[in-house]
Structure formats: structure tokens, C-alpha cells
Scaffold this motif. Sequence first.
Motif, PDB file in Angstrom:
ATOM      1  N   GLU A   3       6.661   2.652   7.606  1.00 63.91           N
ATOM      2  CA  GLU A   3       6.089   1.966   8.781  1.00 63.91           C
ATOM      3  C   GLU A   3       6.971   1.838   9.771  1.00 63.91           C
ATOM      4  OE1 GLU A   3       4.879  -2.007   7.857  1.00 63.91           O
ATOM      5  OE2 GLU A   3       4.749  -2.571   9.715  1.00 63.91           O
ATOM      6  N   PHE A   4       8.346   1.894   9.466  1.00 60.10           N
ATOM      7  CA  PHE A   4       9.289   1.715  10.494  1.00 60.10           C
ATOM      8  C   PHE A   4      10.090   2.782  10.805  1.00 60.10           C
ATOM      9  CE2 PHE A   4       8.577  -2.741   9.226  1.00 60.10           C
ATOM     10  CZ  PHE A   4       8.193  -3.315  10.643  1.00 60.10           C
ATOM     11  N   GLN A   5       9.692   4.009  10.061  1.00 60.20           N
ATOM     12  CA  GLN A   5      10.543   5.251  10.255  1.00 60.20           C
ATOM     13  C   GLN A   5      10.383   5.745  11.647  1.00 60.20           C
ATOM     14  OE1 GLN A   5      11.743   7.656   7.978  1.00 60.20           O
ATOM     15  NE2 GLN A   5      12.639   8.865   9.860  1.00 60.20           N
ATOM     16  N   GLY A   6      11.498   5.869  12.487  1.00 61.74           N
ATOM     17  CA  GLY A   6      11.688   6.328  13.959  1.00 61.74           C
ATOM     18  C   GLY A   6      11.787   5.023  14.652  1.00 61.74           C
ATOM     19  N   ARG A   7      11.559   3.751  13.867  1.00 56.54           N
ATOM     20  CA  ARG A   7      11.466   2.677  14.655  1.00 56.54           C
ATOM     21  C   ARG A   7      12.547   1.671  13.799  1.00 56.54           C
ATOM     22  NH1 ARG A   7       5.722   0.756  15.012  1.00 56.54           N
ATOM     23  NH2 ARG A   7       5.469   1.644  12.962  1.00 56.54           N
ATOM     24  N   GLY A   8      13.885   2.324  13.597  1.00 54.44           N
ATOM     25  CA  GLY A   8      14.691   1.536  12.876  1.00 54.44           C
ATOM     26  C   GLY A   8      15.180   2.249  11.515  1.00 54.44           C
ATOM     27  N   VAL A   9      14.314   2.984  10.896  1.00 53.46           N
ATOM     28  CA  VAL A   9      14.427   3.589   9.589  1.00 53.46           C
ATOM     29  C   VAL A   9      14.647   5.083  10.326  1.00 53.46           C
ATOM     30  CG1 VAL A   9      13.767   4.264   7.460  1.00 53.46           C
ATOM     31  CG2 VAL A   9      13.226   2.098   8.404  1.00 53.46           C
TER      32      VAL A   9
ATOM     33  N   GLY B 270       9.880  -6.004   9.860  1.00 55.39           N
ATOM     34  CA  GLY B 270      10.255  -6.077  11.357  1.00 55.39           C
ATOM     35  C   GLY B 270       9.381  -6.861  12.227  1.00 55.39           C
ATOM     36  N   GLU B 271       9.535  -7.093  13.333  1.00 54.24           N
ATOM     37  CA  GLU B 271       8.680  -7.430  14.467  1.00 54.24           C
ATOM     38  C   GLU B 271       8.385  -6.528  15.636  1.00 54.24           C
ATOM     39  OE1 GLU B 271      11.059 -10.880  15.520  1.00 54.24           O
ATOM     40  OE2 GLU B 271      10.855 -11.544  13.564  1.00 54.24           O
ATOM     41  N   GLU B 272       7.375  -6.700  16.186  1.00 54.04           N
ATOM     42  CA  GLU B 272       7.014  -6.086  17.265  1.00 54.04           C
ATOM     43  C   GLU B 272       7.496  -4.471  17.303  1.00 54.04           C
ATOM     44  OE1 GLU B 272       9.146  -7.818  20.430  1.00 54.04           O
ATOM     45  OE2 GLU B 272       7.793  -9.540  20.185  1.00 54.04           O
ATOM     46  N   GLY B 273       7.078  -3.829  15.701  1.00 55.32           N
ATOM     47  CA  GLY B 273       7.385  -2.553  15.611  1.00 55.32           C
ATOM     48  C   GLY B 273       8.795  -2.095  15.422  1.00 55.32           C
TER      49      GLY B 273
ATOM     50  N   THR C  40      15.366  -6.469   2.789  1.00 54.08           N
ATOM     51  CA  THR C  40      15.710  -7.366   1.603  1.00 54.08           C
ATOM     52  C   THR C  40      16.700  -6.376   0.677  1.00 54.08           C
ATOM     53  OG1 THR C  40      13.565  -8.135   1.681  1.00 54.08           O
ATOM     54  CG2 THR C  40      14.754  -8.706  -0.282  1.00 54.08           C
ATOM     55  N   LEU C  41      17.767  -7.347   0.081  1.00 52.03           N
ATOM     56  CA  LEU C  41      18.691  -6.788  -0.790  1.00 52.03           C
ATOM     57  C   LEU C  41      18.452  -7.453  -2.341  1.00 52.03           C
ATOM     58  CD1 LEU C  41      21.990  -6.884   1.047  1.00 52.03           C
ATOM     59  CD2 LEU C  41      20.214  -5.064   1.233  1.00 52.03           C
ATOM     60  N   LYS C  42      18.636  -6.402  -3.318  1.00 54.39           N
ATOM     61  CA  LYS C  42      18.301  -7.118  -4.587  1.00 54.39           C
ATOM     62  C   LYS C  42      19.711  -6.711  -5.411  1.00 54.39           C
ATOM     63  CE  LYS C  42      15.715  -7.023  -8.675  1.00 54.39           C
ATOM     64  NZ  LYS C  42      14.703  -6.535  -9.436  1.00 54.39           N
ATOM     65  N   ASP C  43      20.507  -7.479  -5.751  1.00 58.98           N
ATOM     66  CA  ASP C  43      21.601  -7.697  -6.599  1.00 58.98           C
ATOM     67  C   ASP C  43      21.074  -7.141  -7.946  1.00 58.98           C
ATOM     68  OD1 ASP C  43      23.862  -7.846  -8.628  1.00 58.98           O
ATOM     69  OD2 ASP C  43      24.677  -9.025  -6.956  1.00 58.98           O
ATOM     70  N   VAL C  44      21.748  -5.665  -8.528  1.00 58.23           N
ATOM     71  CA  VAL C  44      21.061  -5.282  -9.686  1.00 58.23           C
ATOM     72  C   VAL C  44      21.686  -5.825 -10.978  1.00 58.23           C
ATOM     73  CG1 VAL C  44      20.351  -2.894  -8.749  1.00 58.23           C
ATOM     74  CG2 VAL C  44      22.646  -3.250  -9.681  1.00 58.23           C
ATOM     75  N   VAL C  45      22.747  -6.879 -10.706  1.00 57.46           N
ATOM     76  CA  VAL C  45      23.284  -7.222 -11.789  1.00 57.46           C
ATOM     77  C   VAL C  45      22.695  -8.714 -12.109  1.00 57.46           C
ATOM     78  CG1 VAL C  45      25.514  -8.019 -12.664  1.00 57.46           C
ATOM     79  CG2 VAL C  45      25.537  -6.108 -11.449  1.00 57.46           C
TER      80      VAL C  45
ATOM     81  N   PRO D 289      18.064 -11.625   2.188  1.00 57.37           N
ATOM     82  CA  PRO D 289      17.557 -10.990   3.568  1.00 57.37           C
ATOM     83  C   PRO D 289      18.922 -10.653   4.018  1.00 57.37           C
ATOM     84  CG  PRO D 289      17.280 -13.336   3.586  1.00 57.37           C
ATOM     85  CD  PRO D 289      17.825 -13.151   2.413  1.00 57.37           C
ATOM     86  N   LEU D 290      18.874  -9.488   4.860  1.00 58.43           N
ATOM     87  CA  LEU D 290      20.100  -9.094   5.720  1.00 58.43           C
ATOM     88  C   LEU D 290      19.510  -8.551   6.934  1.00 58.43           C
ATOM     89  CD1 LEU D 290      23.112  -8.522   5.614  1.00 58.43           C
ATOM     90  CD2 LEU D 290      22.388  -6.167   4.861  1.00 58.43           C
ATOM     91  N   LYS D 291      19.985  -9.358   8.088  1.00 56.95           N
ATOM     92  CA  LYS D 291      19.490  -8.925   9.446  1.00 56.95           C
ATOM     93  C   LYS D 291      20.149  -7.729   9.849  1.00 56.95           C
ATOM     94  CE  LYS D 291      17.432 -13.095  10.855  1.00 56.95           C
ATOM     95  NZ  LYS D 291      16.089 -12.652  10.030  1.00 56.95           N
ATOM     96  N   VAL D 292      19.285  -6.840   9.827  1.00 58.03           N
ATOM     97  CA  VAL D 292      19.664  -5.538  10.650  1.00 58.03           C
ATOM     98  C   VAL D 292      18.769  -4.925  11.672  1.00 58.03           C
ATOM     99  CG1 VAL D 292      21.682  -4.801   8.986  1.00 58.03           C
ATOM    100  CG2 VAL D 292      19.467  -4.119   8.458  1.00 58.03           C
ATOM    101  N   THR D 293      19.104  -4.060  12.230  1.00 58.81           N
ATOM    102  CA  THR D 293      18.094  -3.603  13.206  1.00 58.81           C
ATOM    103  C   THR D 293      17.729  -2.093  12.814  1.00 58.81           C
ATOM    104  OG1 THR D 293      19.746  -3.229  15.088  1.00 58.81           O
ATOM    105  CG2 THR D 293      18.128  -5.075  15.175  1.00 58.81           C
ATOM    106  N   GLY D 294      18.669  -1.556  11.982  1.00 60.67           N
ATOM    107  CA  GLY D 294      18.632  -0.084  11.825  1.00 60.67           C
ATOM    108  C   GLY D 294      18.782  -0.087  10.130  1.00 60.67           C
ATOM    109  N   LEU D 295      18.197   0.940   9.602  1.00 60.66           N
ATOM    110  CA  LEU D 295      18.516   1.210   8.158  1.00 60.66           C
ATOM    111  C   LEU D 295      18.622   2.681   8.156  1.00 60.66           C
ATOM    112  CD1 LEU D 295      18.574   0.307   5.226  1.00 60.66           C
ATOM    113  CD2 LEU D 295      15.964   0.843   5.145  1.00 60.66           C
ATOM    114  N   PHE D 296      19.811   3.275   7.859  1.00 58.26           N
ATOM    115  CA  PHE D 296      20.060   4.620   7.732  1.00 58.26           C
ATOM    116  C   PHE D 296      19.961   5.285   6.115  1.00 58.26           C
ATOM    117  CE2 PHE D 296      20.632   6.043  12.011  1.00 58.26           C
ATOM    118  CZ  PHE D 296      20.887   4.826  12.705  1.00 58.26           C
TER     119      PHE D 296
END
Length: 332
Positions: free
Chosen positions: A126-132, A209-212, A218-223, A229-236
Motif C-alpha cells: 500500500e505504501f510502496q513509493g509513498r515511504g516504502v 500511515g496517514e494521508e497516503g 510496528t516492531l516485534k522483538d523475536v526473543v 511502534p516506531l515513528k518513521v516516515t520511510g522504510l527501506f
Amino acid sequence: MEKDRRYDVVIIGAGPAGLTAALYAGRARVKTVLLERGAPGGQLLNTEAIEDYPGFDQITGPELAQRMADQAAKFGVQLETARVTGIHRRGDKQLVQTEDGEYLADYVILTAGGEPLKLGIPGESEFQGRGVSQCAVCDGAFFKEEEVAVVGGGDAALEEAVFLTRFAKKVYIIHRREQFRAQAILVEAARKHPKVELITNTVVTEVTGEEGQVKEITLKDVVSGQTRPLKVTGLFVFIGFQPNVQFFDHREHVEHDPLGFLVTDSTMQTSLPGIYAAGDVRSQLTRQITTAVGDATTAAIDAVKKLEAKKHAPTPVPVDLYGPTRPDLVGS
Ligand code: NAP
């Protein structure tokens, strides 16, 4: 008039491997075409600074790509824009199908690389090219003074995370294990960087996200299993890639490893006679520019040798399993 599309060698994909195969085939004066669906360069186009290609202290990916393309063109190799859809055997030749017609070749050198893998989590598409994104060089500049996250623990993730510090004020690297797969020197550079924070034993489970535009992951500790939650505007996302091997009719007939990368012999010949694989599409220990150009050199030289051998081979005598067919043998 219909264009003659019969070649000695058809090379598929113009990354470093394809451009090198083209250089060697061109220098050997065999009739060669290099088919590429986009601009030449492959993953070089997504790489900012290259410091591990011998002879260059530092060079950008696009510049190295341009130099490789110019050098291959100098030796007469045609570069054509074409999207390959299939490779099929026709007698002792290879038929390469594209969206714009067919090519016939004695040998195919497949240097088609791969596609970046996706996490497959809610919000990613959904957010590909709009942060992802999967390309820091392409999209990094959109995140000036923002906070971004990079997923992965390989060379690409570590290298691109440091690159993103040019723009972002903070870069989190999120890796699912404690140990990094990346080279120690890259891990050290990231660890030392004041703008980078490493978060290990953690996966990303959702992008929201908001407004596209991406606003949070959301982060999950695997241990511990805890989420936050982690506030970021980009996910690479740099979690590896899938080889482009979809051209074959029956994948089970071409030998590949469990991840789908093609298995070759020491001459880069695949299990399909007449088809070589070189670069990222090939099953091997590592996927570097240096290994890609090495593979491609071997493949092109072997193909040229086989073409030479074919040219000088005596015309085959038809074999008749039920009796002699050669006039001089009839009646003997
Ligand atoms: P890679 O080496 O395969 O690393 C992929 C990373 O992503 C691994 O750390 C892996 O974790 C993680 N991962 C995979 N699937 C995941 C998932 N579903 N969720 C979370 N994490 C996931 O891929 P790459 O970094 O793209 O590199 C590809 C090749 O190019 C490598 O051979 C690399 O050496 C080369 N390369 C070299 C350079 C350079 O030399 N400058 C730069 C870029 C790439 P695990 O470790 O737990 O499996």
C-alpha cells in the motif's frame, strides 16, 4: 523488411555481468546482441559509491555502468531494449522470445540478475513509493531531516543505511538476528555512525500511515515477543532478492539451488546445453560486481570457443541406425 535476428550470442540483461559478456563477445567479433528491458547498469544504477571494484578508489554505480556500456559498444555489440518472455530450445539453437519478436542464437548468456524481495507485511504494498522503498539512491533525498528505518542485515542494508544518513537525521537498522550477514567493515561503519541505531532480534510486522504516507512501523522483538511502534516516515527494505529465471518453460528441467539461483559448471554452462548463467542469477557464494564480471568473462570465452569449434567441425555425416547411407559405403 523483417530484421534478421539470428545471432551467435544473445545476452539477456545489461548489468555488470551482461556488459562484460558483451565486451568479450564483441572483442572476439562474434555476432552478439545484448537485450535489456530498461537502462543498462542493472543494480549498479541503485548503488551510490563503489569502493570494492579494483582500479577505482571510488566510483558511482551509474558512472561504472556507463563506462562498461560504452566499452562494450566500442566493440560493436548491439544493445537493444527488449523484455524477454521465454527461452526455448530449437534444434541446436536457442530461441529467445521477447515482447517485440524472437531472436535465434547458438548461445545464450543469461545475466538477468534478480528482483528485490519483499517483507510481505500489511501496509508494505500500500505504501510502496509513498515511504516504502528498495532504493536509497533513488528515494533517499525525499527524507531530508526525517527518521527512516532500514530492514536487513546484509551488505546492501548496512551500506544503504549509511548512505541514507546523508539525508535523514536518524536511520534505524532493523535486523531479525543478533549477527549480521554483512561484511564486518560495513557493520563497523554503521555501528560507529552517530545517526545510525542498530535494532537486532527484531522484525517489522506492519507499516501504517496517514494521508497516503508512511508515519509508523510496528516492531516485534523475536526473543520477548513484545511489539512496539516506531515513528518513521520511510522504510527501506534490503532483504535480498530473487533471481530472474522465469524465462524457462519447465523450471524443473534447469538445475537450480533451493533459492532458485541457477547451478552452473566451471564454464558457467547451466544444465541446459547452450545456455550460460553469469552474475546474480547464478548460484554462488557471493554476488559482487567482481564475481559477476568474472563469471561473464568465463561464459563469453567458453561460448566463443564453442562457436569456433562448431565452425571448424566437419559437416556431420547423417547416421542411419538401420544401415549405411553414405554412397561410398553402400554395398560394401
Ligand atoms: P543478503 O546478503 O542475502 O542479505 C539479506 C538480509 O536480509 C539478511 O541479513 C537476511 O537475514 C535478511 N532477511 C531476509 N529475509 C528477511 C525477512 N523476511 N525479514 C527480515 N529480514 C530478512 O542480501 P543483500 O544485502 O541484498 O546482498 C545481496 C548480495 O549482494 C550479497 O552477496 C552481497 O554481498 C552483495 N552486495 C555487496 C555489496 C558490496 O560489496 N558493497 C553491496 C550490496 C550487496 P539473515 O541474515 O537472518 O538471513
